[in-house]
Design an enzyme around this catalytic site. Structure first.
Site, PDB file in Angstrom:
ATOM      1  N   ARG A  50      35.106  46.253  37.466  1.00  0.00           N
ATOM      2  CA  ARG A  50      34.318  45.027  37.491  1.00  0.00           C
ATOM      3  C   ARG A  50      34.612  44.110  36.320  1.00  0.00           C
ATOM      4  NH1 ARG A  50      32.341  48.656  40.261  1.00  0.00           N
ATOM      5  NH2 ARG A  50      32.690  49.957  38.446  1.00  0.00           N
ATOM      6  N   THR A  51      34.631  44.665  35.107  1.00  0.00           N
ATOM      7  CA  THR A  51      34.809  43.812  33.923  1.00  0.00           C
ATOM      8  C   THR A  51      36.164  43.126  33.963  1.00  0.00           C
ATOM      9  OG1 THR A  51      33.375  45.262  32.625  1.00  0.00           O
ATOM     10  CG2 THR A  51      34.801  43.761  31.407  1.00  0.00           C
ATOM     11  N   LYS A  79      54.309  54.014  22.211  1.00  0.00           N
ATOM     12  CA  LYS A  79      55.413  54.312  21.291  1.00  0.00           C
ATOM     13  C   LYS A  79      54.946  54.405  19.843  1.00  0.00           C
ATOM     14  CE  LYS A  79      58.497  51.540  24.226  1.00  0.00           C
ATOM     15  NZ  LYS A  79      59.372  50.344  24.267  1.00  0.00           N
ATOM     16  N   ARG A 100      39.238  45.669  25.944  1.00  0.00           N
ATOM     17  CA  ARG A 100      38.428  46.890  26.007  1.00  0.00           C
ATOM     18  C   ARG A 100      39.198  47.992  25.306  1.00  0.00           C
ATOM     19  NH1 ARG A 100      35.412  49.229  31.245  1.00  0.00           N
ATOM     20  NH2 ARG A 100      34.013  47.575  30.514  1.00  0.00           N
ATOM     21  N   HIS A 128      28.893  46.055  24.413  1.00  0.00           N
ATOM     22  CA  HIS A 128      29.527  45.467  25.599  1.00  0.00           C
ATOM     23  C   HIS A 128      28.886  44.096  25.828  1.00  0.00           C
ATOM     24  CE1 HIS A 128      31.648  45.058  29.220  1.00  0.00           C
ATOM     25  NE2 HIS A 128      31.328  46.179  29.858  1.00  0.00           N
TER      26      HIS A 128
END
Length: 309
Positions: A50-51, A79, A100, A128
């Site tokens: 959703r986000t 890496k 995120r 959030h």
């Protein structure tokens, strides 16, 4: 000035109202080509549906181009590239970065190493803010106010960054919070101290019944997050601690709405979806409008400019 959004805990009422008004304008008309020629980077070091999709849809509806990744394994971080180097590199290509990350504080750190605005799309179990903005918009739409509400937070209050952000954002609105969680997942002490320091009333309990939730204005359900547990036996003990059933809604207030940041597992039975109290899918839809508002805000676009477009 770096206009990053790491947390909205310190936003004034006026600032929050401005963002709510912007979201409402986008709900009336989502397609406004305000970001022609801009690039939005979405960096998702943790899974998201959703986000990520709502941010990318918001950027597209605003006329921006979207770059980014959804799996850090396909990037140079696999890496050994540091977060600092990744952010500074992407800053060369984008006008705003939506990120995120699994580590608490990652968004704040990213905002300190670049002048490109960062929007925190969730940092570990910390905060959030974009979810909080759509939660506030959903509450405002359904209750007609933010002031003086009874807000019940249920389930994973230990790791749930959405409830942590919501709690902090409501400090100016005289709420009463009800924390309903098993002892293993109760609200962390730091957030209880935050409540005490800011005069936020709260009550804690472990029972979850029809009578328990009868006085709720907002019933905010959460998923017990398996990915946050290092001990899977502990997860198995608490995963089904609280399940909202349709037969528990008989005594609820008429305007009470059930919110959930989604995804759900089994904490809301499917029969609840048909109840007029269920609002979680509309809540997810509100995420598009709230995130359009946040992207515009970090780029310095005002409500007046939005309304002219």
């Amino acid at each position: 000035m770096n206009r990053s959004i790491v947390s909205i805990a310190d936003y004034s009422k006026e600032k929050i109202q401005s963002l709510l008004d912007m979201a409402a304008a986008f709900e009336r008309r989502p397609n406004r080509r305000l970001l022609e020629g801009k690039v939005v980077a979405t960096l998702f070091f943790e899974p998201s549906t959703r986000t990520r999709l709502s941010f990318e849809t918001a950027a597209n509806r605003l006329g921006a181009r979207v770059i980014g990744f959804t799996d850090p394994k396909v990037t140079s971080s696999s890496k050994g590239e540091t977060l600092k180097d990744t952010i500074k590199m992407v800053s060369n290509y984008a006008d705003v970065i939506v990120m995120r990350h699994r580590l608490e504080g990652a968004a704040l750190y990213a905002s300190e190493v670049t002048n490109v605005p960062i929007i925190n799309a969730g940092d570990g179990s910390n905060l959030h803010p974009s979810q909080t903005m759509l939660d506030l918009y959903s509450i405002y739409k359904t209750q007609g106010r933010l002031e003086g509400l009874n807000i019940y937070l249920v389930g994973d209050l230990k790791y749930g960054r959405t409830v942590h952000s919501l709690l902090m954002s409501m400090r100016q609105y005289n709420p009463t919070f009800h924390f309903i969680a098993p002892r293993e997942l109760e609200m962390p002490d730091e957030y209880k101290r935050y409540c005490k320091d800011n005069g936020i009333r709260f009550k804690e309990r472990q029972d979850f019944t029809e009578d328990t939730i009868a006085d709720a204005d907002i019933l905010y359900m959460t998923r017990v997050q398996k990915e946050r547990f290092t001990d899977l036996m502990e997860y198995e003990r608490v995963k089904d601690a609280y399940i909202l059933r349709a037969d528990m809604l008989g005594k609820c207030r008429d305007k009470m709405k059930i919110l959930h940041p989604l995804p759900r597992v089994n904490e809301i039975e499917y029969a609840v979806d048909d109840s007029p109290h269920a609002y979680y899918f509309q809540q997810a839809q509100n995420g598009l409008y709230a995130r359009e508002a946040l992207i515009c805000d970090v780029l310095g676009i005002t409500l007046e400019e939005i309304l002219k477009k």
